[in-house]
Motif scaffolding. Structure first.
Motif, PDB file in Angstrom:
ATOM      1  N   SER A  55      47.038  28.565  15.443  1.00 48.75           N
ATOM      2  CA  SER A  55      47.396  29.048  16.775  1.00 48.75           C
ATOM      3  C   SER A  55      48.520  28.199  17.333  1.00 48.75           C
ATOM      4  CB  SER A  55      46.183  28.958  17.705  1.00 48.75           C
ATOM      5  OG  SER A  55      46.569  29.121  19.061  1.00 48.75           O
ATOM      6  N   ARG A  56      49.357  28.789  18.169  1.00 45.86           N
ATOM      7  CA  ARG A  56      50.400  28.007  18.823  1.00 45.86           C
ATOM      8  C   ARG A  56      49.838  27.088  19.885  1.00 45.86           C
ATOM      9  NH1 ARG A  56      55.778  30.815  19.951  1.00 45.86           N
ATOM     10  NH2 ARG A  56      56.106  28.822  21.004  1.00 45.86           N
ATOM     11  N   ARG A  57      48.527  27.175  20.127  1.00 43.01           N
ATOM     12  CA  ARG A  57      47.891  26.241  21.053  1.00 43.01           C
ATOM     13  C   ARG A  57      47.292  25.032  20.331  1.00 43.01           C
ATOM     14  NH1 ARG A  57      45.094  30.556  24.268  1.00 43.01           N
ATOM     15  NH2 ARG A  57      46.686  31.340  25.679  1.00 43.01           N
ATOM     16  N   SER A  58      47.495  24.947  19.030  1.00 43.09           N
ATOM     17  CA  SER A  58      46.901  23.854  18.267  1.00 43.09           C
ATOM     18  C   SER A  58      47.579  22.529  18.600  1.00 43.09           C
ATOM     19  CB  SER A  58      47.016  24.137  16.772  1.00 43.09           C
ATOM     20  OG  SER A  58      48.344  23.941  16.334  1.00 43.09           O
ATOM     21  N   GLY A  59      47.055  21.470  18.014  1.00 45.98           N
ATOM     22  CA  GLY A  59      47.591  20.141  18.295  1.00 45.98           C
ATOM     23  C   GLY A  59      48.914  19.857  17.625  1.00 45.98           C
ATOM     24  N   VAL A  60      49.322  20.699  16.687  1.00 46.90           N
ATOM     25  CA  VAL A  60      50.618  20.537  16.020  1.00 46.90           C
ATOM     26  C   VAL A  60      51.594  21.559  16.579  1.00 46.90           C
ATOM     27  CG1 VAL A  60      51.842  20.642  13.829  1.00 46.90           C
ATOM     28  CG2 VAL A  60      49.533  19.680  13.914  1.00 46.90           C
ATOM     29  N   GLN A  61      52.690  21.085  17.120  1.00 49.09           N
ATOM     30  CA  GLN A  61      53.688  21.973  17.714  1.00 49.09           C
ATOM     31  C   GLN A  61      54.988  21.889  16.920  1.00 49.09           C
ATOM     32  OE1 GLN A  61      53.189  24.081  20.505  1.00 49.09           O
ATOM     33  NE2 GLN A  61      51.060  23.535  20.042  1.00 49.09           N
ATOM     34  N   LEU A  62      55.379  22.997  16.290  1.00 52.49           N
ATOM     35  CA  LEU A  62      56.636  23.039  15.539  1.00 52.49           C
ATOM     36  C   LEU A  62      57.796  23.338  16.496  1.00 52.49           C
ATOM     37  CD1 LEU A  62      55.635  25.054  12.338  1.00 52.49           C
ATOM     38  CD2 LEU A  62      55.723  22.581  12.661  1.00 52.49           C
ATOM     39  N   ASN A  63      58.805  22.497  16.457  1.00 49.62           N
ATOM     40  CA  ASN A  63      59.929  22.637  17.381  1.00 49.62           C
ATOM     41  C   ASN A  63      60.697  23.936  17.198  1.00 49.62           C
ATOM     42  OD1 ASN A  63      59.394  20.145  18.506  1.00 49.62           O
ATOM     43  ND2 ASN A  63      60.779  19.045  17.134  1.00 49.62           N
ATOM     44  N   ILE A  64      60.625  24.526  15.992  1.00 54.11           N
ATOM     45  CA  ILE A  64      61.418  25.723  15.725  1.00 54.11           C
ATOM     46  C   ILE A  64      61.060  26.867  16.660  1.00 54.11           C
ATOM     47  CG2 ILE A  64      59.842  26.595  13.945  1.00 54.11           C
ATOM     48  CD1 ILE A  64      63.713  26.831  14.006  1.00 54.11           C
ATOM     49  N   PHE A  65      59.812  26.941  17.116  1.00 56.12           N
ATOM     50  CA  PHE A  65      59.438  28.010  18.043  1.00 56.12           C
ATOM     51  C   PHE A  65      60.209  27.883  19.360  1.00 56.12           C
ATOM     52  CE2 PHE A  65      55.493  27.803  15.400  1.00 56.12           C
ATOM     53  CZ  PHE A  65      55.557  29.086  14.888  1.00 56.12           C
ATOM     54  N   ALA A  66      60.194  26.681  19.929  1.00 54.54           N
ATOM     55  CA  ALA A  66      60.909  26.467  21.187  1.00 54.54           C
ATOM     56  C   ALA A  66      62.410  26.668  21.019  1.00 54.54           C
ATOM     57  CB  ALA A  66      60.619  25.066  21.723  1.00 54.54           C
ATOM     58  N   GLU A  67      62.948  26.231  19.877  1.00 61.26           N
ATOM     59  CA  GLU A  67      64.380  26.385  19.640  1.00 61.26           C
ATOM     60  C   GLU A  67      64.771  27.857  19.539  1.00 61.26           C
ATOM     61  OE1 GLU A  67      64.986  24.133  16.096  1.00 61.26           O
ATOM     62  OE2 GLU A  67      64.466  22.225  17.062  1.00 61.26           O
ATOM     63  N   ALA A  68      63.972  28.623  18.807  1.00 63.14           N
ATOM     64  CA  ALA A  68      64.279  30.052  18.661  1.00 63.14           C
ATOM     65  C   ALA A  68      64.131  30.769  19.996  1.00 63.14           C
ATOM     66  CB  ALA A  68      63.361  30.681  17.613  1.00 63.14           C
ATOM     67  N   GLU A  69      63.115  30.440  20.748  1.00 61.08           N
ATOM     68  CA  GLU A  69      62.885  31.113  22.033  1.00 61.08           C
ATOM     69  C   GLU A  69      63.954  30.751  23.048  1.00 61.08           C
ATOM     70  OE1 GLU A  69      58.110  31.472  21.162  1.00 61.08           O
ATOM     71  OE2 GLU A  69      58.840  29.867  22.454  1.00 61.08           O
ATOM     72  N   ALA A  70      64.418  29.506  23.041  1.00 62.99           N
ATOM     73  CA  ALA A  70      65.515  29.124  23.941  1.00 62.99           C
ATOM     74  C   ALA A  70      66.783  29.898  23.583  1.00 62.99           C
ATOM     75  CB  ALA A  70      65.765  27.626  23.860  1.00 62.99           C
ATOM     76  N   HIS A  71      67.039  30.050  22.295  1.00 64.28           N
ATOM     77  CA  HIS A  71      68.225  30.814  21.875  1.00 64.28           C
ATOM     78  C   HIS A  71      68.106  32.276  22.276  1.00 64.28           C
ATOM     79  CE1 HIS A  71      71.606  32.223  19.498  1.00 64.28           C
ATOM     80  NE2 HIS A  71      70.810  33.182  19.052  1.00 64.28           N
ATOM     81  N   LEU A  72      66.947  32.885  22.056  1.00 70.14           N
ATOM     82  CA  LEU A  72      66.764  34.297  22.399  1.00 70.14           C
ATOM     83  C   LEU A  72      66.940  34.528  23.892  1.00 70.14           C
ATOM     84  CD1 LEU A  72      63.739  34.983  20.054  1.00 70.14           C
ATOM     85  CD2 LEU A  72      65.898  36.238  19.974  1.00 70.14           C
ATOM     86  N   ALA A  73      66.397  33.637  24.712  1.00 69.09           N
ATOM     87  CA  ALA A  73      66.535  33.786  26.159  1.00 69.09           C
ATOM     88  C   ALA A  73      67.995  33.646  26.584  1.00 69.09           C
ATOM     89  CB  ALA A  73      65.661  32.750  26.874  1.00 69.09           C
ATOM     90  N   SER A  74      68.685  32.653  26.038  1.00 65.61           N
ATOM     91  CA  SER A  74      70.100  32.472  26.376  1.00 65.61           C
ATOM     92  C   SER A  74      70.931  33.658  25.924  1.00 65.61           C
ATOM     93  CB  SER A  74      70.601  31.183  25.727  1.00 65.61           C
ATOM     94  OG  SER A  74      71.994  31.017  25.922  1.00 65.61           O
ATOM     95  N   TRP A  75      70.663  34.141  24.737  1.00 67.00           N
ATOM     96  CA  TRP A  75      71.375  35.288  24.148  1.00 67.00           C
ATOM     97  C   TRP A  75      71.239  36.521  25.036  1.00 67.00           C
ATOM     98  CZ3 TRP A  75      68.986  38.770  19.983  1.00 67.00           C
ATOM     99  CH2 TRP A  75      69.951  39.522  19.315  1.00 67.00           C
ATOM    100  N   ALA A  76      70.017  36.780  25.517  1.00 63.41           N
ATOM    101  CA  ALA A  76      69.766  37.981  26.315  1.00 63.41           C
ATOM    102  C   ALA A  76      69.946  37.753  27.813  1.00 63.41           C
ATOM    103  CB  ALA A  76      68.350  38.490  26.043  1.00 63.41           C
ATOM    104  N   SER A  77      70.301  36.535  28.203  1.00 65.65           N
ATOM    105  CA  SER A  77      70.490  36.190  29.623  1.00 65.65           C
ATOM    106  C   SER A  77      69.220  36.407  30.439  1.00 65.65           C
ATOM    107  CB  SER A  77      71.657  36.987  30.226  1.00 65.65           C
ATOM    108  OG  SER A  77      72.866  36.689  29.565  1.00 65.65           O
ATOM    109  N   THR A  78      68.072  36.045  29.862  1.00 64.65           N
ATOM    110  CA  THR A  78      66.820  36.055  30.610  1.00 64.65           C
ATOM    111  C   THR A  78      66.352  34.612  30.761  1.00 64.65           C
ATOM    112  OG1 THR A  78      65.523  36.353  28.565  1.00 64.65           O
ATOM    113  CG2 THR A  78      66.146  38.348  29.793  1.00 64.65           C
TER     114      THR A  78
END
Length: 357
Positions: A55-78
């Motif tokens: 789960s993304r709520r687990s104790g291990v957080q992979l940075n790639i999720f945040a990086e991809a989501e930041a890019h998608l938001a910037s790309w779509a201007s949301t």
């Protein structure tokens, strides 16, 4: 129906050994068969393995999720973005979170991914523009109260033009959410392929925009995304849909960012745009197809086109959709793996069909 043990791309080779030019599917930019994208994915798999079974709520957080989501938001201007394992999950997660946000108003043809569970089927088939005009009139005349408006961003089946200029005139006095399923637009339409969020008019302050969609069509990434304001993304992060579901495969998100940085998507969009314009110019005078400018799909009511082209070594999309009891939808679908010669061949065959039908 054709059996094969190879994923089609530019062509399809059947189990019987015959090869066809493949003009079907939704892999518009050809990433599923792109050697360059495959090489990036191989590097992503070496970094992150084949799956993230947690789960993304687990104790291990992979940075790639945040990086991809930041890019998608910037790309779509949301303000925010959230990835999940599929476009269908993205839609269901969003509509479930909006279940108490007001009365749902569905546009004709809205994809089932954005249907609220337990609600009646969306609006009956009809012109999108007529539905939008009627919606504005109903909202202006009706009692105040929140509303959730749900629509596809475009019509990928019959290619009816959608114009969202009406969204700028949604009447004040009621909180409104505009939820758009942009599965077929992401990667292709809008500024730098960022989809419908970059095409909409300025929305009034009382209108919240939520965009959901699959990344698995034009972008070739088996995942889904929700693009929205930060508060809504935070709400989704707290939902059981998000916490209890498997996330997107990290290796694919890494490959997506790498492909963006390397210009693979931009190059494929440019190539596909040129091929689409070539085909549109060649078949436009035939009066055979409905087509949305810039979109690589051409719809025809002439279902006999499919067997005509099949006999000439060309497979197009032609089957009952969305259920076996529904009408047949026949379309020529181009992708970025096609060549100028391929497109000329398909156009010539369509011209031959138009001459004898």
């Amino acid at each position: 129906m054709f059996d094969t043990d190879h994923l089609p791309g530019r062509t399809l080779r059947t189990a019987a050994g015959r090869e066809y030019l493949f003009c079907s599917g939704t892999g518009y930019l050809g990433m599923a068969r792109s050697p360059a994208f495959a090489a990036l994915l191989a590097e992503g798999l070496a970094r992150y393995g084949t799956n993230y079974s947690s789960s993304r709520r687990s104790g291990v957080q992979l940075n790639i999720f945040a990086e991809a989501e930041a890019h998608l938001a910037s790309w779509a201007s949301t303000a925010g973005a959230l990835t999940v394992s599929s476009g269908y999950l993205a839609g269901q997660m969003a509509v479930a979170a909006l279940a108490g946000a007001g009365r749902f108003e569905y546009a004709p043809g809205t994809h089932p991914a954005a249907w609220l569970a337990g609600q009646a089927a969306p609006a009956p088939p009809g012109p999108h523009a007529a539905w939008a005009s009627g919606l504005l009139a109903r909202l202006a005349a009706g009692a105040p109260g929140p509303v959730v408006i749900v629509s596809n961003s475009l019509d990928p089946l019959r290619l009816e033009p959608y114009d969202f200029a009406w969204a700028a005139h949604l009447p004040p006095g009621r909180p409104t959410t505009l939820l758009l399923d942009d599965s077929h637009g992401l990667g292709l339409t809008g500024r730098a392929g960022a989809g419908v969020a970059t095409l909409l008019p300025a929305l009034p302050p009382h209108v919240r925009l939520v965009v959901v969609g699959s990344l698995g069509k034009a972008l070739g990434v088996p995942a889904g995304v929700v693009l929205a304001d930060a508060a809504f993304i935070t709400q989704l992060r707290g939902s059981p849909f998000f916490g209890a579901s498997s996330p997107a495969v990290p290796a694919y998100l890494w490959a997506f960012l790498a492909a963006e940085g390397a210009g693979l998507y931009a190059e494929a969009r440019q190539r596909l745009g040129s091929l689409t314009a070539q085909f549109a110019a060649a078949v436009g005078p035939l009066g055979l197809f409905c087509h949305q400018p810039g979109f690589p799909v051409f719809y025809t009511e002439a279902n006999a086109l499919a067997p005509f082209l099949e006999a000439r070594g060309i497979l197009i999309s032609s089957f009952a959709y969305p259920t076996p009891a529904d009408a047949c939808i026949t379309r020529v679908v181009l992708n970025a793996l096609h060549t100028v010669a391929d497109v000329a061949l398909v156009a010539s065959a369509c011209q031959a069909f138009a001459a004898v039908r």
